[in-house]
Every structure is written in C-alpha cells, then in structure tokens.
Design a protein around this motif. Structure first.
Motif, mmCIF file in Angstrom:
data_model
loop_
_atom_site.group_PDB
_atom_site.id
_atom_site.type_symbol
_atom_site.label_atom_id
_atom_site.label_comp_id
_atom_site.label_asym_id
_atom_site.label_seq_id
_atom_site.Cartn_x
_atom_site.Cartn_y
_atom_site.Cartn_z
ATOM 1 N N SER A 48 95.743 60.121 24.252
ATOM 2 C CA SER A 48 96.495 59.391 23.233
ATOM 3 C C SER A 48 96.383 57.898 23.465
ATOM 4 O O SER A 48 95.904 57.436 24.488
ATOM 5 N N ASN B 49 94.826 61.034 8.983
ATOM 6 C CA ASN B 49 94.416 62.017 9.978
ATOM 7 C C ASN B 49 95.529 62.146 11.011
ATOM 8 O O ASN B 49 95.739 61.259 11.827
ATOM 9 N N GLN C 290 98.990 68.991 21.754
ATOM 10 C CA GLN C 290 98.397 70.305 21.953
ATOM 11 C C GLN C 290 98.988 71.008 23.174
ATOM 12 O O GLN C 290 99.620 70.379 24.028
ATOM 13 N N THR D 54 89.790 59.667 16.790
ATOM 14 C CA THR D 54 88.763 60.667 16.471
ATOM 15 C C THR D 54 88.346 60.551 15.012
ATOM 16 O O THR D 54 87.967 61.540 14.384
ATOM 17 N N MET E 173 92.168 67.763 23.656
ATOM 18 C CA MET E 173 92.122 66.655 22.707
ATOM 19 C C MET E 173 91.852 65.356 23.463
ATOM 20 O O MET E 173 92.045 65.265 24.665
ATOM 21 N N ASP F 137 95.555 68.189 12.259
ATOM 22 C CA ASP F 137 94.697 68.921 13.208
ATOM 23 C C ASP F 137 93.478 69.501 12.499
ATOM 24 O O ASP F 137 93.160 70.689 12.622
ATOM 25 N N ASP F 138 92.809 68.663 11.717
ATOM 26 C CA ASP F 138 91.570 68.999 11.008
ATOM 27 C C ASP F 138 91.769 69.872 9.772
ATOM 28 O O ASP F 138 90.790 70.216 9.106
ATOM 29 N N THR G 194 97.248 63.995 14.188
ATOM 30 C CA THR G 194 96.948 64.819 15.350
ATOM 31 C C THR G 194 98.252 65.174 16.044
ATOM 32 O O THR G 194 99.050 64.292 16.366
ATOM 33 N N THR G 195 98.487 66.449 16.255
ATOM 34 C CA THR G 195 99.701 66.871 16.939
ATOM 35 C C THR G 195 99.426 67.027 18.432
ATOM 36 O O THR G 195 98.281 67.144 18.877
#
Length: 811
Positions: A40, A173, A178, A54, A37, A132-133, A175-176
């Motif tokens: 951050s 959106n 990864q 993103t 990813m 995550d999408d 995002t976690t």
C-alpha cells in the motif's frame, strides 16, 4: 444454472469494510501489505514518499505512470470522513458525483461520463468503477460505505486498452485489503451529532499454511438532515450495512486463488427535497406555481431552503441492495502472469419518490423498482522484461435489468395540470395510473492489449488497441388505467376527458435492439528527463458504445412513438493529454501538471420534456462536446512531523454543437406558434427545441481545488508514547449548472468546505475529534426543476456542520 452458480460462489465466501491519503501528500497509513497484492501507499513512504499503484495492471510507483492519476489510501479516507465515492470528490477536484437518489447517480471525470439527469439503463457508464478488478456497471454502489478499502486510484482520461470494460472518461480502481497469513485485525467506532454512528471491523489470518481468510463489516446510521412536517420525521438519513468475506488459497509463490463475496444494504427514508425558488416560465401565468398554489390554498412550509424543512406527502424510500461474488486466479505461466477474474453481481432497487416536490397530492406515487444481474469474465496476461512489457486480455460481460414502474396521479393533479371545467374535476386525473414493464439485455465482448517499448532507459513508447462488440435489446410497455380502472387508449378526441388523461400518461410499446463493433486505440510517449522528472503525451481514439432508449420513446405529433429514436449512436472520442510529473527536495515534494482536451462527436445526452408523466427522459445524440483544461497536484512532506497537499483543476466543458436540445424552464411551457417569446414571459410561445451550442455542460465547475495539511508532535499520554496531531482539509468548487440545458434558475453557486481534526495516536491506537463543514456553509448538492413547467425549483442542501469522535485500534 445462474442461481446454481450464485449459490456456489456465495456459499464458498463470506463477508467486508472501509479506510484511505492522497498520493500527493497526506497522513501515513499503517496497514500491513497483503499476501498477493502490491504494498500500500503507506508502506513506501520511508523510501521517498513513493506511492505504489496498479493502474497499468502491474505494481509501480504513481510517479512512473504516464497518465493523470490521483491515489487515495485508506488512512486519508478515514481521516477526512470520505467513506464512499459520493464524498470522494472532496479530495479529487476533477471528479464529480451527483445523486438525487442511489439510482439517479452520475459519476463524471472532467465533466464527462454519463448524461446529467434521470438515469437510463440503455447507455454505458463513461467512468468505470472497479473493485478488486471487478467492473461494477451500476453506480448505485457509489452511495455505499467503502468496505475494507486499502487504496483508491482515480484514473483520468479514456481507459480501454488495459481495463475490462471500455470507459471514455476514466476509471475508479478500488483495491480492498486482502487475506493475510499473519493474524491481524482492526476496529473503529465513531459517534457524532445528528445521531451519527459508524462501526467498522476487520479480521484476517491463516486457516492453514496455504489458506487464509479475511472478514470485514461496516455499519453507518445517521439522522436525516431535512425535517418533513407532513410525516413529523427527519428524512434523507443514512442507514448502511456492508459485509465482505474473502478466502485466499496460495499453495506456492506462483499461484494464488481468491474467492470473495460481499453484500451491502441501504434502507433510509430518502430522498426528499426542499423548496428553493420559483422562476417564470412561458406557461400561462394562472398555471404557474404561485397561482396554482394560491388556488388550492397551499402554502409551502418554508421558502428558506436552509431551514431544512419540507412537506412532501408521498412515501419516501431508497431501499437498495447490492452484492455478489468473484473468483480471482493469478498464476505465473511461463515468463508472465495469467490473471482470471470471474464475477457475478446483483443490484436490487426499491424506491418510493415524491416527484411533484410539494405537499399537494399531484403525483401520489412514483416508484420504479429494478433488479439487475451481471456476469463478467476477464482474462489478462502480463509480461515484463528489460525492453518490452505488455498486457493482453479478453473480457466478456452479460447483464439483464428488469424494472416494474408504477406512477399514479393524486387528487390535486387535475387542478395543477388541466384547464377549464376539467381542472375543477379531481376525478379526471385522480387515480390515473401508469404501470411500466421493461427489461434490458446487454452483452459485451472485447479483446484488448497494451505494450510498452523501452526504446532507451529514458524513452518509452506505449501503444494500445481494443476491439469491442456490443449487443443491446430492450422491451418497454406502459399500460395506463383510469381512476375507475378502465384501460386507457390514445389518442382520444380533442377536448375530451380521455385526451386530458393521455396528455399526462400515454400508453406505449417499444422493443429497441441494436448491435455494434468498435475499434479503438491509444498511443503514449513518455520521456524521463531526469531521474525524478517524467514528461508524457497521450492520444486516444475511444468510444462509448451504442445505446438504446430503455424508458420509452418520444412521440410524433399524432402521439405515435418515433421508432428511429430507439437507438442512440456511439460516441466518438478524440482525447489529447500531456503532462509532467516531478519530485524534488530529496523526494520530499511532488508536483504534477496535466493539460488535456477531449472532443466527443455524437455525445449521448439526456433529453427531458416538461410534461408531468408522458416521458420522464430519453437519450439523444448531441452534435459535439468538448472538455479541456489543466490539472495541478502538489504535495510536500519535509519530515514525519508535517505534510500538506494542494490540488487544483480548471475545466472548460461545453457543448460545441447541440442545436436541438431541450429548452430550459424559462423557455418552456408556452404555445407552439411562432415566433417564440422572450424567456420567462408567461403566455408566450416556446420554441420546440433550443440551440445550446457554446453552453457549459451541467455539473461542471470551471475551478475546483482541494487541500490539506497535518502537523504532529511527540508526546507521552497515559504512559503511552505517541503523537498528538492537528489536521485540516477542505475543497472549493465554483458555480455549476444543475440542469441539462443551462437555466438562470438552476445554477448552483460556488462554495468552499473546511474540515478539522485533532487527536492522539500511538502504535495501532488512534483517537481523534473532527468537525466537517466547520463554518456551517450553506450549499446545494443539486437543484431540480419540477415537472409541468410551473417554475418550481427544488433542491437538496448539502450537509450542515457535523462533528464527532472516532476511536480505532489495530490488533
């Protein structure tokens, strides 16, 4: 087949957790960049406070993105105590979240997204929530703790040419963190007043040279904030558990495969209300709240809502489970990257409610449990070059929701809802039961794409298109039985017991179905005036897809369902936006300004009637809606010792044309003759509907602000070199309407909340005390009008002052 797919996905995955700082300033985070990813926000602060996002499906700084976006990293979410979407609105002024319970949760941006009121499954969300999408179609996820979150991006304005599901108001959106090929872990424990307990943990590391795993868990519990004297219990508590597991297979730099599974459970005794006020309607005075309560020798436990006392007598529950699994593949193919995201998600909702808001047994049960399965598949291909960047994609979505409704009248219902001799016979309505069986099948498919043509080093033209197909079909059957178990048919002879029963619960059968194609597009032009000054303008022609009335249909004068009301037209959206993004003082300060206007034709609005149980609410098209305003974001970080931010928004959101809207309570409940009487006149005639053109949209504050600052100083404590710090953050929002049609009885006054924190951090260790709503401000999150046009207004008070201690460590 579906169960087999679920089993394989879940068996291959495991467990997950939370964390977050505004892109405009805020405290530095400390998490490590993941294997596949983008870095951050925290990892870029040394290079000019750049925030990596993103939003356009590629890694770039937030200041390079030519759209209005708020970026919140894990550290800021944790520091400010905003651990779910419901609380995130305290950091983002144009985000509005309203929740009377997990199912009836609305997430709006700039006043747009979903209709205010009871949720219907038959329409789309205007604000897309992606983790995550993966698109989450149910906003019930908003009430759960964030699970191991690295960053949250709130995109404002239509998003459809870059995202799987079309959304007209914006996207969240998430995002976690990864899996990583270096071992890392973190743990956090918080305790506070109201028996608040929260624990979070995550661990990540390699299983082999090509396989890494990450597991996270979060648990939150808190005593309720309202005391129910009927059950001798605190209600509206918190009881959340969340798990997430991820496996990353990375055989080479050009291929990564991530398998994720998550599960969240919530099981609080929730969601009750308190008495707020009464207001005169046009129902006969003897049939309004004060007279009816006196007639039955009923006295509410408290008329002071911030005593936080209630006496609701029906069982309460907000049992809620949500989870699923996903498989994400990123593969460098040719000059670009191919991304595939396959996902299955479920949602299981088991509620119990008290819909009369009183200690009387008027509605003895109101429960509508639901189960949802959704499957989605998205393909995207990203290409970048010196002159042209583009993203093209395809998206498929399939959903089914099943609901089993159960509503029953109690022993006090006859006296509350009927007149004459029937009102004195409790057996007329006691035990009257409606059982609803309903389902929704929804299918969506889309092709979308967006290109960026770099005409010069400064000028970029960015067009996007989307073609969308949607099909929806539903089924709704309501079977009504009397207290004696007999099946009720309607209509019944006027003046009869059966007619009285039909006026409360009426059987119905409907099966709406519709399909529709939509084409939408947008055009963005942006120009870099100077290295750190970007100006942009956007036009978007968007839509919210066709809907169906899934909770039953309105009826004509003879009591027959109006079949034509089964389908709701798509919203047609014209959106204009212009803004400027600037950084100065050697990128130590950021100032962004945005102006927007969104015009919507055939706005999908929620319509409710005042009767107790005939039809709780349905969708209809309002003529025109407009939302316009200005947003400003400022942050400054002159040194590692001080940072601050301030964000503000002015939002003017109103119905431009809505001539047949439901009337507010002060104009409801009277006779059907003409002319209608003045508002709030007992016994006067009521209009069949009201023209609310020019009135503001519900839930939208004209003015909203958020701010924060932190100062720190180096210190050695217990032989540890670190820093002590003091932080403050807060938010303000002006008054807003809490009823679909604005009412003098349901306007929520503006309020400001202030939070403080102070602590010590050293390396990966952090300990701090915090106080939220430090000045113990009394405010309402939501006001609700009781059914039957009796003039009762109930509400949900916001949290009182809370305080606690948090200890966390990275290892």
């Amino acid at each position: 087949m579906h169960s087999f797919v679920r089993t394989i996905l879940l068996a291959s995955s495991a467990l997950a957790l939370p964390s977050a700082a505004l892109a405009q300033g805020a405290a530095p985070a400390t998490q490590t960049p993941s294997a596949d990813m983008a870095p951050s926000a925290s990892d870029a602060h040394d290079s000019g406070n750049d925030i990596i996002v993103t939003a356009r499906r590629r890694a770039e700084t937030a200041q390079e993105v030519p759209l209005a976006i708020s970026v919140i990293n894990a550290e800021s979410i944790e520091a400010t105590g905003n651990f779910n979407i419901n609380k995130l609105q305290q950091l983002t002024p144009t985000l509005q979240v309203y929740s009377s319970n997990p199912r009836n949760t609305a997430v709006n941006i700039r006043g747009l997204g979903v209709p205010f009121g009871l949720t219907s499954d038959g329409f789309e969300q205007g604000v897309g929530i992606y983790v995550d999408d993966v698109y989450n179609s149910r906003v019930a996820a908003a009430v759960f703790d964030f699970l191991d979150v690295a960053q949250v991006e709130v995109l404002r304005g239509p998003q459809g040419t870059l995202y799987g599901k079309n959304t007209t108001a914006g996207a969240i959106n998430i995002t976690t963190n990864q899996p990583t090929f270096d071992f890392e872990g973190k743990a956090e424990v918080t305790v506070g007043n109201l028996d608040f307990k929260q624990a979070k943990a995550a661990v990540s590391g390699p299983l082999s040279d090509t396989l890494a795993a990450r597991i996270a868990i979060s648990s939150t519990s808190r005593r309720g904030t309202i005391y129910n004297v009927t059950t001798d219990r605190w209600i509206n508590e918190q009881d959340n558990l969340g798990l997430r597991g991820q496996l990353l297979f990375k055989p080479n730099d050009g291929l990564s495969i991530t398998l994720s599974g998550d599960y969240s459970r919530q099981d609080p005794e929730c969601c009750g209300t308190v008495f707020v006020r009464t207001g005169l309607t046009q129902r006969a005075l003897a049939r309004q709240y004060e007279a009816l309560a006196a007639l039955q020798n009923y006295t509410v436990v408290s008329r002071k809502p911030f005593d936080r006392l209630t006496d609701v007598d029906a069982p309460l529950s907000a049992g809620n489970k949500i989870g699923g699994a996903s498989l994400r593949v990123k593969w460098d193919v040719g000059p670009g990257t191919l991304t595939s995201v396959s996902a299955w998600r479920f949602w299981d909702w088991k509620p119990e409610n008290d819909r009369d808001f009183t200690g009387l047994s008027i509605v003895s049960a109101s429960n509508n449990p639901s189960q949802q399965d959704q499957y989605s598949q998205e393909f995207r291909y990203n290409y970048e070059s010196d002159k042209i960047d583009f993203v093209v994609g395809a998206f498929g979505f399939k959903q089914r929701i099943d609901t089993q409704g159960f509503e029953q009248q109690g022993v006090n219902s006859s006296k509350w809802n009927l007149t004459g001799a029937l009102a004195n016979d409790p057996t007329v309505l006691a035990g009257l039961t409606a059982r609803n069986t309903q389902y929704l099948k929804s299918t969506s498919a889309a092709l979308f794409g967006q290109a960026s043509w770099k005409v010069t080093d400064a000028l970029t033209i960015q067009p996007g298109v989307r073609v969308n197909y949607d099909k929806k079909s539903g089924f709704y059957q309501r079977v009504v039985t009397t207290g004696q178990g007999a099946i009720l048919t309607c209509p019944q002879p006027a003046g009869s017991i059966g007619a009285a029963q039909c006026g409360v619960f009426s059987p119905q059968l409907s099966a709406p179905s519709v399909s529709d194609w939509n084409f939408s597009y947008d055009l963005n032009v942006n120009y870099k005036i100077a290295p750190d000054i970007l100006a942009y303008a956007t036009y978007a022609k968007s839509f919210k897809t066709v809907g169906i009335n899934q909770n039953g249909l309105p009826t004509d004068a003879a009591g027959n369902p109006i079949v034509s009301a089964g389908v709701i037209k798509p919203e047609s959206v014209n959106h204009f936006e212009a803004g400027v993004k600037t950084q100065f003082w050697d990128r130590k300060a950021t100032f962004n300004l945005t102006a927007f206007r969104t015009d919507i034709k055939n706005y999908q609005a929620t319509v409710t009637n005042g009767q107790l149980g005939v039809l709780r609410g349905y969708l209809a098209n309002a003529g025109k809606v407009r939302s316009q305003g200005v947003e400003a974001d400022f942050s400054v970080r002159p040194s590692e010792r001080f940072s601050a931010y301030a964000n503000g928004a002015y939002t003017d959101a109103k119905y431009k044309k809505f001539v047949d809207a439901p009337c507010p309570p002060e104009l409801a409940g009277g006779g059907t003759g003409t002319p209608p009487g003045p508002a709030g006149t007992p016994g006067a005639n009521s209009p069949a509907n009201c023209d609310i053109s020019g009135q503001r949209l519900p839930g939208v504050s004209k003015w909203s602000f958020s701010y924060g600052a932190e100062v720190n100083a180096p210190v050695t404590l217990l032989a540890k070199d670190g820093e002590v710090y003091l932080g403050v953050d807060g938010n303000y929002r002006s008054s807003f309407s809490s009823n679909p049609s604005e009412s003098i009885y349901t306007n929520v006054k503006g309020y400001a909340l202030t939070n403080f924190r102070a602590g010590f951090r050293s390396g990966g260790f952090d300990v701090y005390g915090w106080v939220r709503n430090a000045f113990d401000t009394n405010y309402f999150e939501l006001l609700q009008v009781a059914p039957s046009n009796v003039g009762l207004v109930a509400g949900q008070p916001g949290d009182p002052r809370t305080w606690g201690l948090t200890v966390k460590s990275d290892f």
